[in-house]
Motif scaffolding. Sequence first.
Motif, PDB file in Angstrom:
ATOM      1  N   ALA A 127       0.829  -1.204   0.000  1.00  0.00           N
ATOM      2  CA  ALA A 127       0.000   0.000   0.000  1.00  0.00           C
ATOM      3  C   ALA A 127       0.864   1.254   0.000  1.00  0.00           C
ATOM      4  O   ALA A 127       0.560   2.238  -0.689  1.00  0.00           O
ATOM      5  N   ALA A 128       1.957   1.246   0.774  1.00  0.00           N
ATOM      6  CA  ALA A 128       2.855   2.402   0.811  1.00  0.00           C
ATOM      7  C   ALA A 128       3.513   2.625  -0.543  1.00  0.00           C
ATOM      8  O   ALA A 128       3.664   3.768  -0.995  1.00  0.00           O
ATOM      9  N   ARG A 129       3.904   1.551  -1.198  1.00  0.00           N
ATOM     10  CA  ARG A 129       4.530   1.684  -2.519  1.00  0.00           C
ATOM     11  C   ARG A 129       3.541   2.182  -3.563  1.00  0.00           C
ATOM     12  O   ARG A 129       3.904   2.972  -4.438  1.00  0.00           O
ATOM     13  N   LEU A 130       2.301   1.728  -3.470  1.00  0.00           N
ATOM     14  CA  LEU A 130       1.278   2.210  -4.405  1.00  0.00           C
ATOM     15  C   LEU A 130       1.011   3.694  -4.189  1.00  0.00           C
ATOM     16  O   LEU A 130       0.820   4.450  -5.148  1.00  0.00           O
ATOM     17  N   ASP A 131       0.977   4.128  -2.922  1.00  0.00           N
ATOM     18  CA  ASP A 131       0.766   5.544  -2.622  1.00  0.00           C
ATOM     19  C   ASP A 131       1.901   6.405  -3.175  1.00  0.00           C
ATOM     20  O   ASP A 131       1.689   7.555  -3.584  1.00  0.00           O
ATOM     21  N   ALA A 132       3.100   5.860  -3.145  1.00  0.00           N
ATOM     22  CA  ALA A 132       4.271   6.624  -3.590  1.00  0.00           C
ATOM     23  C   ALA A 132       4.521   6.501  -5.081  1.00  0.00           C
ATOM     24  O   ALA A 132       5.378   7.200  -5.631  1.00  0.00           O
ATOM     25  N   SER A 133       3.774   5.635  -5.751  1.00  0.00           N
ATOM     26  CA  SER A 133       4.015   5.405  -7.171  1.00  0.00           C
ATOM     27  C   SER A 133       3.321   6.452  -8.033  1.00  0.00           C
ATOM     28  O   SER A 133       2.492   7.232  -7.557  1.00  0.00           O
ATOM     29  N   ASP A 134       3.674   6.459  -9.296  1.00  0.00           N
ATOM     30  CA  ASP A 134       3.052   7.355 -10.273  1.00  0.00           C
ATOM     31  C   ASP A 134       2.467   6.518 -11.404  1.00  0.00           C
ATOM     32  O   ASP A 134       2.698   5.318 -11.503  1.00  0.00           O
ATOM     33  N   GLY A 135       1.724   7.172 -12.264  1.00  0.00           N
ATOM     34  CA  GLY A 135       1.235   6.500 -13.456  1.00  0.00           C
ATOM     35  C   GLY A 135       0.046   5.593 -13.207  1.00  0.00           C
ATOM     36  O   GLY A 135      -0.823   5.860 -12.380  1.00  0.00           O
ATOM     37  N   THR A 136       0.044   4.451 -13.915  1.00  0.00           N
ATOM     38  CA  THR A 136      -1.114   3.566 -13.937  1.00  0.00           C
ATOM     39  C   THR A 136      -1.448   3.001 -12.569  1.00  0.00           C
ATOM     40  O   THR A 136      -2.618   2.977 -12.157  1.00  0.00           O
ATOM     41  N   LEU A 137      -0.437   2.527 -11.841  1.00  0.00           N
ATOM     42  CA  LEU A 137      -0.689   1.929 -10.528  1.00  0.00           C
ATOM     43  C   LEU A 137      -1.332   2.923  -9.574  1.00  0.00           C
ATOM     44  O   LEU A 137      -2.254   2.584  -8.827  1.00  0.00           O
ATOM     45  N   LYS A 138      -0.859   4.153  -9.609  1.00  0.00           N
ATOM     46  CA  LYS A 138      -1.416   5.185  -8.753  1.00  0.00           C
ATOM     47  C   LYS A 138      -2.876   5.465  -9.116  1.00  0.00           C
ATOM     48  O   LYS A 138      -3.733   5.625  -8.239  1.00  0.00           O
ATOM     49  N   LYS A 139      -3.173   5.500 -10.412  1.00  0.00           N
ATOM     50  CA  LYS A 139      -4.540   5.749 -10.861  1.00  0.00           C
ATOM     51  C   LYS A 139      -5.478   4.613 -10.429  1.00  0.00           C
ATOM     52  O   LYS A 139      -6.620   4.851 -10.037  1.00  0.00           O
ATOM     53  N   ILE A 140      -4.956   3.387 -10.510  1.00  0.00           N
ATOM     54  CA  ILE A 140      -5.776   2.241 -10.106  1.00  0.00           C
ATOM     55  C   ILE A 140      -6.109   2.320  -8.617  1.00  0.00           C
ATOM     56  O   ILE A 140      -7.253   2.110  -8.207  1.00  0.00           O
ATOM     57  N   LYS A 141      -5.096   2.621  -7.813  1.00  0.00           N
ATOM     58  CA  LYS A 141      -5.328   2.713  -6.363  1.00  0.00           C
ATOM     59  C   LYS A 141      -6.266   3.868  -6.030  1.00  0.00           C
ATOM     60  O   LYS A 141      -7.158   3.726  -5.188  1.00  0.00           O
ATOM     61  N   ASP A 142      -6.082   5.018  -6.689  1.00  0.00           N
ATOM     62  CA  ASP A 142      -6.975   6.155  -6.442  1.00  0.00           C
ATOM     63  C   ASP A 142      -8.408   5.819  -6.832  1.00  0.00           C
ATOM     64  O   ASP A 142      -9.366   6.187  -6.135  1.00  0.00           O
ATOM     65  N   LEU A 144      -9.723   2.830  -6.882  1.00  0.00           N
ATOM     66  CA  LEU A 144     -10.241   1.893  -5.892  1.00  0.00           C
ATOM     67  C   LEU A 144     -10.675   2.610  -4.625  1.00  0.00           C
ATOM     68  O   LEU A 144     -11.749   2.343  -4.083  1.00  0.00           O
ATOM     69  N   ASN A 145      -9.849   3.546  -4.164  1.00  0.00           N
ATOM     70  CA  ASN A 145     -10.201   4.285  -2.947  1.00  0.00           C
ATOM     71  C   ASN A 145     -11.477   5.097  -3.135  1.00  0.00           C
ATOM     72  O   ASN A 145     -12.274   5.239  -2.211  1.00  0.00           O
ATOM     73  N   GLU A 146     -11.666   5.616  -4.329  1.00  0.00           N
ATOM     74  CA  GLU A 146     -12.843   6.436  -4.608  1.00  0.00           C
ATOM     75  C   GLU A 146     -14.114   5.591  -4.651  1.00  0.00           C
ATOM     76  O   GLU A 146     -15.202   6.069  -4.308  1.00  0.00           O
ATOM     77  N   VAL A 173      -3.972  -3.836  -1.062  1.00  0.00           N
ATOM     78  CA  VAL A 173      -4.047  -2.524  -1.703  1.00  0.00           C
ATOM     79  C   VAL A 173      -4.486  -1.435  -0.726  1.00  0.00           C
ATOM     80  O   VAL A 173      -4.742  -0.303  -1.122  1.00  0.00           O
ATOM     81  N   GLY A 174      -4.611  -1.794   0.556  1.00  0.00           N
ATOM     82  CA  GLY A 174      -4.819  -0.779   1.587  1.00  0.00           C
ATOM     83  C   GLY A 174      -6.218  -0.232   1.728  1.00  0.00           C
ATOM     84  O   GLY A 174      -6.388   0.958   2.020  1.00  0.00           O
ATOM     85  N   VAL A 175      -7.254  -1.068   1.569  1.00  0.00           N
ATOM     86  CA  VAL A 175      -8.616  -0.559   1.758  1.00  0.00           C
ATOM     87  C   VAL A 175      -8.869  -0.335   3.247  1.00  0.00           C
ATOM     88  O   VAL A 175      -8.185  -0.887   4.106  1.00  0.00           O
ATOM     89  N   LYS A 176      -9.859   0.470   3.542  1.00  0.00           N
ATOM     90  CA  LYS A 176     -10.190   0.773   4.938  1.00  0.00           C
ATOM     91  C   LYS A 176     -10.791  -0.456   5.623  1.00  0.00           C
ATOM     92  O   LYS A 176     -11.622  -1.158   5.049  1.00  0.00           O
ATOM     93  N   PHE A 177     -10.369  -0.676   6.866  1.00  0.00           N
ATOM     94  CA  PHE A 177     -10.817  -1.854   7.613  1.00  0.00           C
ATOM     95  C   PHE A 177     -12.329  -1.857   7.777  1.00  0.00           C
ATOM     96  O   PHE A 177     -12.983  -2.889   7.588  1.00  0.00           O
ATOM     97  N   ARG A 178     -12.911  -0.712   8.135  1.00  0.00           N
ATOM     98  CA  ARG A 178     -14.361  -0.675   8.383  1.00  0.00           C
ATOM     99  C   ARG A 178     -15.144  -0.987   7.107  1.00  0.00           C
ATOM    100  O   ARG A 178     -16.195  -1.626   7.161  1.00  0.00           O
TER     101      ARG A 178
END
Length: 248
Positions: A127-142, A144-146, A173-178
């Motif tokens: 999750a930390a690496r995805l947050d710090a990444s750029d490009g496609t991986l970052k867009k995918i994580k964003d 997902l969070n949305e 991928v770091g989703v919220k526990f709740r």
Amino acid sequence: MQKADQNDQQTERKHPVLRHAPLALIVLVAAIGAFTLRDYLSFDTLRENREALLAFRDAHFALMVAGFVAIYFVIVAFSLPGAAVASVTGGFLFGIIWGTTFNVTAASLGAIAIFQAARMGLGKTLAARLDASDGTLKKIKDGLNENEISVLFLMRLVPAVPFFVANLLPALVGVKFRNFVLTTVIGIIPGALVFTWIGVGLGEVFDRGDSPDLSLLWEPQIIAPLLGLSALAALPIIIKAVRGKKGI
């Protein structure tokens, strides 16, 4: 709060093995169980012990409930074979209402356990690496969070997604526990109802000398409502995508 976070970071640096130990244990037990338990956690075993199980349930109901939930929890938490058998057994032993209740409780607790184990170790790093990444991986994580709740519901409702994948992937991928807990408890209810319902009629199936036909899960009257719920869960994602393209 900041001091507590610093202490957690120091602990993680000092004991990296401890963070990964729970997930490593799950993987090890799952691998061993896949080879050693497959022949035991089966409908044949249930058929051979049905009378003893029913007698024990009638004599020690609370103890049977506790034992059933504990065994089902271990099966899910360690991704052992036999989850479908356990779900059907819940209906066989406890009926549709209590069987579904116990099935959902045990499966949810097991899913939470494996989610926490994965998030504690590998999940934090990824999750930390995805947050710090750029490009496609970052867009995918964003993305997902949305749409976190909708995506998690989809993973629970779409029959093609294996249960252990729906437990592990969100942690990685770091989703919220709740959100994970909410979508797990609610999202597995439809499938639990189906398996429990099959278990309610298991006695008659055994009396005929047959085994439960789990292909019923793919019958139109079963799969159609599940796909309908999946489409409903995906609706917010589709609406956001359409609004984004139109600039609404």
